[in-house]
Design a protein around this motif. Structure first.
Motif, PDB file in Angstrom:
ATOM      1  N   GLY A 279       0.821  -1.205   0.000  1.00 52.80           N
ATOM      2  CA  GLY A 279       0.000   0.000   0.000  1.00 52.80           C
ATOM      3  C   GLY A 279       0.853   1.251   0.000  1.00 52.80           C
ATOM      4  N   LEU A 280       0.184   2.401   0.028  1.00 48.73           N
ATOM      5  CA  LEU A 280       0.853   3.694  -0.011  1.00 48.73           C
ATOM      6  C   LEU A 280       1.282   4.108   1.389  1.00 48.73           C
ATOM      7  CD1 LEU A 280       1.513   6.094  -1.960  1.00 48.73           C
ATOM      8  CD2 LEU A 280      -0.646   7.098  -1.212  1.00 48.73           C
ATOM      9  N   VAL A 281       2.565   4.475   1.520  1.00 52.26           N
ATOM     10  CA  VAL A 281       3.114   4.914   2.802  1.00 52.26           C
ATOM     11  C   VAL A 281       3.052   6.438   2.866  1.00 52.26           C
ATOM     12  CG1 VAL A 281       5.171   4.953   4.263  1.00 52.26           C
ATOM     13  CG2 VAL A 281       4.619   2.912   2.928  1.00 52.26           C
ATOM     14  N   PRO A 282       2.535   7.031   3.946  1.00 48.37           N
ATOM     15  CA  PRO A 282       2.513   8.497   4.057  1.00 48.37           C
ATOM     16  C   PRO A 282       3.915   9.084   3.987  1.00 48.37           C
ATOM     17  CG  PRO A 282       1.116   7.486   5.728  1.00 48.37           C
ATOM     18  CD  PRO A 282       1.876   6.380   5.085  1.00 48.37           C
ATOM     19  N   ALA A 283       4.022  10.273   3.410  1.00 44.78           N
ATOM     20  CA  ALA A 283       5.286  11.018   3.288  1.00 44.78           C
ATOM     21  C   ALA A 283       6.300  10.307   2.414  1.00 44.78           C
ATOM     22  CB  ALA A 283       5.890  11.312   4.657  1.00 44.78           C
ATOM     23  N   SER A 284       5.856   9.399   1.551  1.00 45.77           N
ATOM     24  CA  SER A 284       6.776   8.707   0.656  1.00 45.77           C
ATOM     25  C   SER A 284       6.801   9.402  -0.697  1.00 45.77           C
ATOM     26  CB  SER A 284       6.372   7.242   0.483  1.00 45.77           C
ATOM     27  OG  SER A 284       5.075   7.136  -0.082  1.00 45.77           O
ATOM     28  N   ALA A 285       7.918   9.275  -1.403  1.00 45.13           N
ATOM     29  CA  ALA A 285       8.079   9.844  -2.740  1.00 45.13           C
ATOM     30  C   ALA A 285       8.270   8.697  -3.719  1.00 45.13           C
ATOM     31  CB  ALA A 285       9.274  10.789  -2.782  1.00 45.13           C
ATOM     32  N   ILE A 286       7.448   8.673  -4.773  1.00 46.11           N
ATOM     33  CA  ILE A 286       7.433   7.577  -5.738  1.00 46.11           C
ATOM     34  C   ILE A 286       7.669   8.153  -7.124  1.00 46.11           C
ATOM     35  CG2 ILE A 286       6.070   5.684  -6.706  1.00 46.11           C
ATOM     36  CD1 ILE A 286       4.433   5.762  -4.063  1.00 46.11           C
ATOM     37  N   LEU A 287       8.573   7.555  -7.869  1.00 50.49           N
ATOM     38  CA  LEU A 287       8.882   7.966  -9.236  1.00 50.49           C
ATOM     39  C   LEU A 287       8.418   6.873 -10.181  1.00 50.49           C
ATOM     40  CD1 LEU A 287      10.280  10.004 -11.156  1.00 50.49           C
ATOM     41  CD2 LEU A 287      12.414   8.758 -10.771  1.00 50.49           C
ATOM     42  N   VAL A 288       7.584   7.247 -11.170  1.00 53.46           N
ATOM     43  CA  VAL A 288       7.027   6.296 -12.130  1.00 53.46           C
ATOM     44  C   VAL A 288       7.509   6.682 -13.522  1.00 53.46           C
ATOM     45  CG1 VAL A 288       4.939   5.282 -13.101  1.00 53.46           C
ATOM     46  CG2 VAL A 288       4.987   5.949 -10.692  1.00 53.46           C
ATOM     47  N   GLY A 289       8.156   5.750 -14.218  1.00 59.22           N
ATOM     48  CA  GLY A 289       8.639   5.994 -15.570  1.00 59.22           C
ATOM     49  C   GLY A 289       8.072   4.993 -16.548  1.00 59.22           C
ATOM     50  N   GLY A 290       8.119   5.359 -17.820  1.00 62.62           N
ATOM     51  CA  GLY A 290       7.607   4.472 -18.865  1.00 62.62           C
ATOM     52  C   GLY A 290       7.624   5.164 -20.203  1.00 62.62           C
ATOM     53  N   ASP A 291       7.511   4.383 -21.268  1.00 60.57           N
ATOM     54  CA  ASP A 291       7.523   4.930 -22.622  1.00 60.57           C
ATOM     55  C   ASP A 291       6.319   5.833 -22.859  1.00 60.57           C
ATOM     56  OD1 ASP A 291       9.840   3.561 -23.264  1.00 60.57           O
ATOM     57  OD2 ASP A 291       8.752   1.784 -23.939  1.00 60.57           O
ATOM     58  N   PRO A 292       6.428   6.769 -23.796  1.00 57.79           N
ATOM     59  CA  PRO A 292       5.269   7.629 -24.109  1.00 57.79           C
ATOM     60  C   PRO A 292       4.101   6.796 -24.627  1.00 57.79           C
ATOM     61  CG  PRO A 292       7.291   8.547 -25.039  1.00 57.79           C
ATOM     62  CD  PRO A 292       7.637   7.178 -24.529  1.00 57.79           C
ATOM     63  N   GLY A 293       2.915   7.092 -24.111  1.00 60.21           N
ATOM     64  CA  GLY A 293       1.710   6.407 -24.555  1.00 60.21           C
ATOM     65  C   GLY A 293       1.518   5.017 -24.007  1.00 60.21           C
ATOM     66  N   ILE A 294       2.343   4.600 -23.041  1.00 61.45           N
ATOM     67  CA  ILE A 294       2.236   3.240 -22.507  1.00 61.45           C
ATOM     68  C   ILE A 294       1.074   3.117 -21.535  1.00 61.45           C
ATOM     69  CG2 ILE A 294       3.677   3.421 -20.444  1.00 61.45           C
ATOM     70  CD1 ILE A 294       3.921   0.677 -23.115  1.00 61.45           C
ATOM     71  N   GLY A 295       0.610   4.249 -20.965  1.00 63.12           N
ATOM     72  CA  GLY A 295      -0.529   4.222 -20.043  1.00 63.12           C
ATOM     73  C   GLY A 295      -0.223   4.723 -18.651  1.00 63.12           C
ATOM     74  N   LYS A 296       0.863   5.527 -18.483  1.00 64.32           N
ATOM     75  CA  LYS A 296       1.221   6.019 -17.140  1.00 64.32           C
ATOM     76  C   LYS A 296       0.126   6.918 -16.580  1.00 64.32           C
ATOM     77  CE  LYS A 296       4.987   8.057 -18.419  1.00 64.32           C
ATOM     78  NZ  LYS A 296       4.920   7.760 -19.865  1.00 64.32           N
ATOM     79  N   SER A 297      -0.339   7.874 -17.376  1.00 65.04           N
ATOM     80  CA  SER A 297      -1.369   8.798 -16.893  1.00 65.04           C
ATOM     81  C   SER A 297      -2.668   8.063 -16.606  1.00 65.04           C
ATOM     82  CB  SER A 297      -1.597   9.913 -17.917  1.00 65.04           C
ATOM     83  OG  SER A 297      -0.410  10.664 -18.112  1.00 65.04           O
ATOM     84  N   THR A 298      -2.997   7.082 -17.435  1.00 61.07           N
ATOM     85  CA  THR A 298      -4.219   6.297 -17.202  1.00 61.07           C
ATOM     86  C   THR A 298      -4.125   5.527 -15.894  1.00 61.07           C
ATOM     87  OG1 THR A 298      -4.583   6.073 -19.585  1.00 61.07           O
ATOM     88  CG2 THR A 298      -5.690   4.498 -18.151  1.00 61.07           C
ATOM     89  N   LEU A 299      -2.988   4.879 -15.672  1.00 56.27           N
ATOM     90  CA  LEU A 299      -2.816   4.110 -14.430  1.00 56.27           C
ATOM     91  C   LEU A 299      -2.882   5.011 -13.207  1.00 56.27           C
ATOM     92  CD1 LEU A 299      -1.986   1.527 -12.864  1.00 56.27           C
ATOM     93  CD2 LEU A 299       0.385   2.189 -13.254  1.00 56.27           C
TER      94      LEU A 299
END
Length: 452
Positions: free
Chosen positions: A82-102
């Motif tokens: 699950g999500l931990v408070p005060a945590s910083a998460i970096l999400v990467g991926g190819d353009p159009g792969i679905g990052k914004s949708t996810l």
């Protein structure tokens, strides 16, 4: 006391110079070198002293950090529960792969669980994000939406709203007015990430940053950004497949290399609870060139099908086309087959593929790759109810791999009745399967294909 020397850094590539100059030696850019404010070297001998920090021993017990579940099991698995408070998460991926949708689906899911969520878009207008939310059926989710790239305004808004989760899409579009560089440059990305991570730690806000990737598939920008954050996730997938894999390559609050599997549909991303069945094609009819590999992704056993095609080549240099596997590793296996087993692939084109778009990085896949290659070359099908795994050394010996029991248990659960694996492997709990233990590659070739 002598004054510390200034530091000059290229705003494009991050190369450090001892003095200012017009052209950067690292990237060749002109007028890209700026002066950086040097870091504090600690308390001065004649200045005010700092305060003493509290120290504890290693035996001090602390409660595990609280976690907020999203309700999306595949996402919670990758985050470590699950999500931990005060945590910083970096999400990467190819353009159009679905990052914004996810992330839009995840933000809406967290918001419905009671978290106060903000979604800040720097690449799309608010109307575009709302249209996506309507298409995904998320228009009624209690998510606050904003479109801004000025980091000072974003931090002011976050400080006033005090959300539980803030999504920044993306870090390459953010700019800080105290840094004289274009958005997306090394200096801007580093400064923006530092400000957001510092804000997350001080205010107890979980922050998710979206990062662009380079042509090599790595997150763009200085590598220090990955060191700043607590978790680094990669969203992977092939354009020709509807399946997407969310992989944790760094996680301070859970296991790394954990994966979550999703399927891209017209209504967004849906989670796949049984990826082994997903990555296996129809196994009713045995086919030459096909071998099932029992692998481990993070803590999860996953069965995948490795497909091979070997055909006579009309070229002076035969082709070696590999998709989903390390091409250097495949070349090594071909060399071992020729040198240790006397099976040449000279004058033959070799094509290898992992079904379903999954990428396999385990050395344990060596035996399955060799089995698929030999099956395609000899036109002899491997039994459809058999799984293979094991690492091949340069001497041709088969080496045991880890988590053998979990691999066999997953294979048995999906109806496989045989397994070929290295000798001296731990096989407790696999009494219902027929095990073929091989000491070296020569024995494997002789028993499976009647040669060697």
């Amino acid at each position: 006391m002598s004054k510390s020397s200034p530091i000059f850094t290229c705003s494009t590539c991050g190369t450090v110079h001892k003095k200012w100059q017009g052209r950067c030696d690292g990237c060749g850019g002109w007028n890209t070198i700026v002066e950086d404010t040097p870091l504090s070297s600690g308390p001065k001998s004649l200045g005010a002293k700092g305060r003493s920090i509290p120290l504890t021993d290693l035996a001090t017990e602390e409660a595990p950090p609280p976690r907020a579940g999203s309700g999306i099991d595949e996402l919670d698995r990758v985050l470590g529960g699950g999500l931990v408070p005060a945590s910083a998460i970096l999400v990467g991926g190819d353009p159009g792969i679905g990052k914004s949708t996810l992330l839009l689906q995840a933000t809406a899911s967290f918001a419905r669980k009671g978290l106060k969520c903000l979604y800040i878009s720097g690449e799309e207008a608010s109307a575009q994000v709302r249209m996506r939310a309507q298409r995904l059926g998320l228009a009624q989710a209690p998510v606050s939406l904003g479109a801004e790239t000025n980091l000072r305004d974003i931090l002011t808004t976050l400080d006033a709203e005090r959300p539980d989760l803030a999504v920044i899409d993306s870090i390459q579009t953010m700019w800080l007015d105290t840094v004289e560089a274009a958005p997306g440059s090394v200096s801007q990305v580093r400064a923006a990430a530092h400000e957001l991570v510092t804000f997350a730690k001080k205010r107890g806000v979980a922050v998710i940053l979206v990062g662009h990737v380079t042509k090599e598939g790595q997150i763009a920008g200085p590598r220090v950004v990955e060191h700043m954050v607590d978790t680094v996730l990669y969203f992977e997938g092939e354009r020709g497949h509807q399946f997407r894999i969310l992989r944790a390559v760094k996680n301070r609050f859970g296991p790394a290399d954990e994966i979550g599997v999703f399927e891209m549909t017209g209504g967004g991303l849906s989670q796949v609870t049984n990826p082994s069945a997903l990555f296996l094609s129809s196994r009713d009819t045995p086919a030459p060139g096909s071998a099932v590999f029992a692998g481990i992704e993070g803590t999860r056993p996953v069965l995948t099908e490795i497909q091979a095609l070997v055909a006579p080549s009309t070229l002076a240099s035969p082709r070696r086309t590999v998709v989903g596997l390390d091409s250097g590793r495949v070349s090594t296996i071909l060399a071992v087959l020729e040198a240790r087993c006397g099976i040449p692939f000279t004058g033959l084109d070799v094509f290898l593929n992992v079904a379903g778009g999954l990428r396999v990085n385990e050395p344990a896949a060596d035996l399955a790759v060799a089995g698929a290659l030999l099956s395609a070359r000899e036109d002899v099908a491997i039994p459809p109810d058999m799984v293979l795994f094991g690492e091949i050394s340069l001497s041709g010996a088969l080496r045991p791999v880890g988590q053998t029991e979990n691999r066999l248990k997953e294979a048995s659960k999906l109806g496989f009745q045989q397994a070929t694996l290295p000798s001296r492997s731990k096989t407790s709990g696999a009494e219902d399967m027929k095990l073929r233990e091989m000491a070296d590659l020569t024995a494997f070739v002789g028993e499976m294909f009647g040669a060697g």
